[in-house]
Design a protein around this motif. Sequence first.
Motif, short mmCIF file in Angstrom:
data_model
loop_
_atom_site.label_atom_id
_atom_site.label_comp_id
_atom_site.label_asym_id
_atom_site.label_seq_id
_atom_site.Cartn_x
_atom_site.Cartn_y
_atom_site.Cartn_z
N ARG A 134 0.82 -1.21 0.00
CA ARG A 134 0.00 0.00 0.00
C ARG A 134 0.86 1.26 0.00
O ARG A 134 0.62 2.19 -0.77
N GLN A 135 1.85 1.29 0.88
CA GLN A 135 2.70 2.46 0.99
C GLN A 135 3.49 2.71 -0.30
O GLN A 135 3.57 3.84 -0.79
N MET A 136 4.08 1.67 -0.87
CA MET A 136 4.90 1.84 -2.06
C MET A 136 4.07 2.30 -3.26
O MET A 136 4.52 3.09 -4.08
N VAL A 137 2.82 1.80 -3.36
CA VAL A 137 1.93 2.27 -4.42
C VAL A 137 1.60 3.75 -4.22
O VAL A 137 1.64 4.55 -5.16
N LYS A 138 1.31 4.12 -2.98
CA LYS A 138 0.89 5.49 -2.71
C LYS A 138 2.01 6.51 -2.94
O LYS A 138 1.74 7.66 -3.29
N VAL A 139 3.26 6.10 -2.76
CA VAL A 139 4.37 7.03 -3.00
C VAL A 139 4.85 6.98 -4.45
O VAL A 139 5.83 7.64 -4.80
N GLY A 140 4.16 6.22 -5.29
CA GLY A 140 4.39 6.33 -6.73
C GLY A 140 5.33 5.34 -7.36
O GLY A 140 5.75 5.53 -8.52
N LYS A 141 5.68 4.26 -6.68
CA LYS A 141 6.56 3.26 -7.28
C LYS A 141 5.77 2.27 -8.15
O LYS A 141 4.57 2.08 -7.96
N ASN A 142 6.47 1.67 -9.11
CA ASN A 142 5.90 0.55 -9.85
C ASN A 142 6.07 -0.68 -8.97
O ASN A 142 7.20 -1.10 -8.70
N VAL A 143 4.97 -1.25 -8.51
CA VAL A 143 5.03 -2.30 -7.50
C VAL A 143 4.51 -3.62 -8.09
O VAL A 143 3.56 -3.62 -8.88
N ALA A 144 5.13 -4.70 -7.70
CA ALA A 144 4.67 -6.04 -8.10
C ALA A 144 4.86 -7.00 -6.94
O ALA A 144 5.84 -6.91 -6.20
N LEU A 145 3.93 -7.91 -6.80
CA LEU A 145 3.99 -8.96 -5.78
C LEU A 145 4.51 -10.24 -6.41
O LEU A 145 4.04 -10.66 -7.47
N MET A 146 5.48 -10.89 -5.76
CA MET A 146 5.93 -12.21 -6.18
C MET A 146 5.01 -13.23 -5.51
O MET A 146 5.20 -13.61 -4.36
N ARG A 147 4.00 -13.67 -6.24
CA ARG A 147 2.87 -14.34 -5.62
C ARG A 147 3.14 -15.76 -5.12
O ARG A 147 2.40 -16.27 -4.26
N ASP A 148 4.17 -16.42 -5.63
CA ASP A 148 4.47 -17.75 -5.10
C ASP A 148 5.41 -17.69 -3.91
O ASP A 148 5.67 -18.72 -3.27
N MET A 149 5.91 -16.50 -3.57
CA MET A 149 6.80 -16.33 -2.43
C MET A 149 6.11 -15.50 -1.36
O MET A 149 6.65 -14.50 -0.87
N THR A 150 4.89 -15.91 -1.02
CA THR A 150 4.15 -15.26 0.05
C THR A 150 3.21 -16.27 0.69
O THR A 150 3.09 -17.41 0.23
N ASP A 151 2.55 -15.86 1.77
CA ASP A 151 1.61 -16.72 2.49
C ASP A 151 0.67 -15.80 3.25
O ASP A 151 0.92 -14.59 3.36
N THR A 152 -0.39 -16.35 3.77
CA THR A 152 -1.33 -15.56 4.58
C THR A 152 -1.45 -16.15 5.98
O THR A 152 -1.06 -17.28 6.24
N MET A 153 -1.99 -15.33 6.87
CA MET A 153 -2.47 -15.82 8.16
C MET A 153 -3.98 -16.01 8.00
O MET A 153 -4.74 -15.05 8.07
N TYR A 154 -4.38 -17.23 7.73
CA TYR A 154 -5.80 -17.51 7.51
C TYR A 154 -6.16 -18.88 8.07
O TYR A 154 -5.52 -19.88 7.77
N ASN A 155 -7.21 -18.90 8.89
CA ASN A 155 -7.76 -20.10 9.49
C ASN A 155 -9.00 -20.53 8.70
O ASN A 155 -9.99 -19.79 8.68
N PRO A 156 -8.98 -21.68 8.04
CA PRO A 156 -10.11 -22.11 7.22
C PRO A 156 -11.43 -22.26 7.97
O PRO A 156 -12.49 -22.40 7.34
#
Length: 302
Positions: free
Chosen positions: A227-249
């Motif tokens: 959120r912060q990097m987008v708001k300050v004007g950078k070109n941002v991309a997420l590496m989607r296979d190198m992340t995880d969530t805190m989520y309880n099914p």
Amino acid sequence: MKQFGIGLIPGAALVWMIMAFHGSADENTLRLNLRSRTRTAQGFTIAERKVSWEPKKTALIVCDMWDDHWCKSAARRVAEMAVPLHEVVKAARARGVFVIHAPSTCTRFYEGTPQRKRAQAARFSKTAVPLAVSQRWGTAWCWTDSKHEAVLPIDDSDMGCDCQPAKCAIREAWTRQISTIEIADADAITDNGQETWNLLAERGIDNVILCGVHLNMCVLGRPFAIRQMVKVGKNVALMRDMTDTMYNPERPPGVSHFDGTDLVIEHVEKYWCPSFTSSDITGKPGFRFKEDPRAPLSNQGK
């Protein structure tokens, strides 16, 4: 007296030299397959585009890959993901990408190191928009922005521990970044939004890649994160296979942990920035957790 001007180089040799030069430059270019979600009258559709980013104008920020976590399942997945992420970081660095390690609330562990001093010593640069000032979990925080995004697609109000049969007690668990991921001499260490901005401005960096954990919390909300990097004007991309969530099914929408992560990836692609897989950097197959029973990564998220 011999002269070595280009005019005296045989034609075939000159062609070879030019091809070799351009081949070397092309080899180092980051060619990313960016996936986003575009709003249409029928909802959202997947949009894909290829971009070429100059490595010297690109930073890779590793978010909160701690040495431990209060949730045992989260800690286990971080340890598993850290092995291939180390290889990704090493490959990106070798191609000229600037690596920033951001283990939030743990920067004191690295006090006095060259990488920490590098972030602290970066020349101050004012941002075009104010940086986040709200506090959460030991750093400034960019909260969900109702003007920019919908509510998150998963309910993490219970903090997301998916351990069975008993949930883990929240505690102070981490002290540093997990040692699996090397912090090289040329890298930087910070969890501070202003220091991050200073580092990027000082190096003329326009492109920012985010990876690490956890996507529904820190990878979106930390002061150096999406959120912060987008708001300050950078070109941002997420590496989607190198992340995880805190989520309880057990919480809405009642899907598997890994489907829950995909839902948050879709949320990011809809409202904040595109994503890509680590294959674009390493040339190797993307990462998938061993507990994820679904189809191979290349067929997911379509």
